[in-house]
Structures are given as structure tokens and as C-alpha cells.
Design a protein around this motif. Structure first.
Motif, PDB file in Angstrom:
ATOM      1  N   PRO A   1      -8.847  -2.990   3.657  1.00 58.67           N
ATOM      2  CA  PRO A   1      -9.335  -3.943   2.656  1.00 58.67           C
ATOM      3  C   PRO A   1     -10.827  -4.221   2.747  1.00 58.67           C
ATOM      4  O   PRO A   1     -11.408  -4.778   1.816  1.00 58.67           O
ATOM      5  N   CYS A   2     -11.469  -3.823   3.840  1.00 58.61           N
ATOM      6  CA  CYS A   2     -12.906  -4.063   4.000  1.00 58.61           C
ATOM      7  C   CYS A   2     -13.744  -2.876   3.533  1.00 58.61           C
ATOM      8  O   CYS A   2     -14.716  -3.040   2.801  1.00 58.61           O
TER       9      CYS A   2
ATOM     10  N   CYS B   1      -7.979  -0.184  11.267  1.00 56.36           N
ATOM     11  CA  CYS B   1      -9.232   0.507  10.968  1.00 56.36           C
ATOM     12  C   CYS B   1     -10.091   0.569  12.233  1.00 56.36           C
ATOM     13  O   CYS B   1     -10.218  -0.426  12.962  1.00 56.36           O
ATOM     14  N   GLU B   2     -10.708   1.719  12.472  1.00 48.46           N
ATOM     15  CA  GLU B   2     -11.554   1.872  13.655  1.00 48.46           C
ATOM     16  C   GLU B   2     -12.739   0.921  13.622  1.00 48.46           C
ATOM     17  O   GLU B   2     -13.214   0.447  14.648  1.00 48.46           O
TER      18      GLU B   2
ATOM     19  N   VAL C   1      -7.540  -4.666  12.703  1.00 47.29           N
ATOM     20  CA  VAL C   1      -6.261  -4.818  12.005  1.00 47.29           C
ATOM     21  C   VAL C   1      -6.421  -5.820  10.858  1.00 47.29           C
ATOM     22  O   VAL C   1      -6.780  -6.973  11.091  1.00 47.29           O
ATOM     23  N   ARG C   2      -6.163  -5.353   9.624  1.00 45.42           N
ATOM     24  CA  ARG C   2      -6.318  -6.207   8.440  1.00 45.42           C
ATOM     25  C   ARG C   2      -5.136  -5.988   7.493  1.00 45.42           C
ATOM     26  O   ARG C   2      -4.663  -4.868   7.328  1.00 45.42           O
TER      27      ARG C   2
ATOM     28  N   ALA D   1      -1.159  -8.948  -6.922  1.00 45.67           N
ATOM     29  CA  ALA D   1      -1.564 -10.324  -6.618  1.00 45.67           C
ATOM     30  C   ALA D   1      -2.919 -10.321  -5.931  1.00 45.67           C
ATOM     31  O   ALA D   1      -3.296  -9.355  -5.277  1.00 45.67           O
ATOM     32  N   ARG D   2      -3.654 -11.413  -6.083  1.00 47.13           N
ATOM     33  CA  ARG D   2      -4.931 -11.537  -5.389  1.00 47.13           C
ATOM     34  C   ARG D   2      -4.686 -11.961  -3.952  1.00 47.13           C
ATOM     35  O   ARG D   2      -3.643 -12.536  -3.615  1.00 47.13           O
ATOM     36  N   GLU D   3      -5.646 -11.716  -3.121  1.00 45.50           N
ATOM     37  CA  GLU D   3      -5.529 -12.025  -1.691  1.00 45.50           C
ATOM     38  C   GLU D   3      -5.306 -13.517  -1.468  1.00 45.50           C
ATOM     39  O   GLU D   3      -6.026 -14.358  -2.014  1.00 45.50           O
TER      40      GLU D   3
END
Length: 255
Positions: free
Chosen positions: A48-49, A85-86, A90-91, A98-100
Motif C-alpha cells: 500500500p505504500c 515489503c522489504e 508489514v502493511r 472501500a477506502r482505508e
């Protein structure tokens, strides 16, 4: 076309998301339909980032209120993965419906906003069947997002007036754009008088506007408004609201 295909098309589900079942519970009042959605546990998901495809770290069961299915309250339940993700760790991934952070689907929030524009939030909550505080959170989110994107560089004529927000001496002063045919509200603040105009000036300068660009102000005959307009909006001509002018003429005729 079977029922599953109808739900898949209605929800717009695409890989890696898939419909795994639905259940109509007639023991509740109102009846509730739960649509179960799942994702491939061995698949890759965008962080997500940064958007990088990453493996799933774990899954968590989440539920969202969706638009009614006929007369039944409808919910989407899904096992939502967290990516590992490296770079970002963890996300939780963002779901497409739906929105976050919201417990409503995007379509449900859209319906809430349309209803809230036409009726009091309390009445909207009773009609939809959710607590009014949850609706207010949705409204505040989208109003806040709209305010961040607001560009007032072309604002040149405003109208302002105070109104009672509830019983007693509780006021809100509202500023509208007079050059727009739909007369949209550009700013609102608790209180009345000179301080509200100062706050308005500060607000427009934070949104690409300039006090010197305001060439016309429409307001009532309040000495505080008239004085504040002269001090804070020096290039503006003041037009008195016709209602108050008619009121003066009517009183003069009565006398």
C-alpha cells in the motif's frame, strides 16, 4: 447467469479477489445478506505504500456495510492480507471496494453523502440503520478532503450571513461564492461578527486566494460585518442584502 456471477459483476471483483459464497440470515431484523470474498493466499499483492508486488504475511477477517440487496442489509466479508515489503515492512493492503479505515463500502458512502445532503443526518441514520456518529465521520472525511483540494484563487465576490446553529445564542457564519450560479459555501465558522471575517481571510489565503482579490461583499447591515469588510477586504464594495433594505422601507412606511 447464476447468482454468483450477478454478485461478481455487481461488486466489480477482479483477480486476485474472488467470490466464495453468500449467506442470507433471515433470523435477524432486518434480514442480512453476507457476501464472502477471498483472495489467493499464494498470490502477490501490491504494497500500500510503494505498490511493489509482495507476498502475503497473514490474513485478517474484515467486514463492510454495503448497499442493500433489495430489502436486506448487505455486508461484504473478506480475508484481507497484509503484505511483507522489504522497504515498508508489514502493511494491510487496500481493498478496491472501500477506502482505508472505513467500515463502509465506497458505494455505501456515496449513498450516505447523497442522503445527508437532502435530509438531517439523524433522519438519514434512522433510514439507513446506522448510528449518526458513523455518518458524521464519513462526512468529515470527504469534506476535509475537499477542503484540501479547494482552490480559491478566482474568488472575487462573496456573500456572508450568520445563522443560529441551535437554540440559544449559538451562531455559525457562512460565506458563499456569489459568482457561482449554485452559490457554493466556501467557508463556515462558529460565531458571528468581525472575528469570522478575519478567519475567512486567513482561510482563503491558505487556499490560493487573496483578500485583495475580493471586489464585492454582500451582507446585512451589521456594524461588525461592515467594519470587518472594510478592514480585512480593502478592495471590496459592500452591497447590503436586499431583505434588510426592504425591511427598512417597510418599517418607514408603517411609521
Amino acid at each position: 447467469m447464476d447468482g454468483n456471477q450477478v454478485f461478481i459483476l455487481g461488486l466489480g471483483l477482479q483477480s486476485p479477489w474472488k467470490l466464495v459464497g453468500q449467506n442470507l440470515d433471515t433470523s435477524t431484523k432486518p434480514n442480512t445478506l453476507t457476501i464472502d470474498v477471498a483472495a489467493d493466499r499464494g498470490g502477490l499483492y501490491p504494497c500500500p505504500c510503494c505498490g511493489k508486488a509482495c507476498p502475503a504475511h497473514d490474513f485478517k477477517s474484515l467486514t463492510w456495510r454495503h448497499l442493500n440487496f433489495f430489502q436486506h442489509h448487505c455486508f461484504i466479508a473478506a480475508q484481507v492480507p497484509r503484505t511483507k515489503c522489504e522497504e515498508h515492512g508489514v502493511r494491510r493492503v487496500n481493498v478496491p471496494w472501500a477506502r482505508e479505515g472505513s467500515k463502509f463500502t465506497l458505494l455505501f458512502e456515496q449513498a450516505l453523502l447523497m442522503l445527508a445532503r437532502e435530509m438531517p443526518v439523524k433522519a438519514c441514520a434512522e433510514y439507513i440503520g446506522v448510528r449518526d456518529k458513523r455518518i458524521w465521520r464519513v462526512i468529515k472525511h470527504y469534506v476535509g478532503r475537499a477542503l484540501l483540494e479547494m482552490d480559491l484563487s478566482e474568488l472575487k465576490a462573496i456573500g456572508l450571513d450568520e445563522t443560529a446553529s441551535k437554540r440559544g445564542h449559538n451562531y455559525v457564519t457562512v460565506f458563499i461564492d456569489m459568482n457561482r450560479t449554485d452559490k457554493p459555501v466556501v467557508f463556515a465558522t462558529p460565531g458571528k461578527g468581525k472575528e469570522t471575517v478575519k478567519l475567512f481571510k486567513k482561510f482563503i489565503e491558505e487556499h490560493q486566494g487573496k483578500a485583495d482579490n475580493i471586489l464585492e461583499v454582500v451582507c446585512d447591515m451589521s456594524p461588525a460585518f461592515l467594519a470587518a469588510a472594510k478592514e480585512e477586504l480593502p478592495n471590496a464594495n459592500v452591497t447590503i442584502d436586499w431583505f434588510h433594505v426592504v425591511q427598512l422601507f417597510t418599517k418607514a412606511l408603517d411609521d
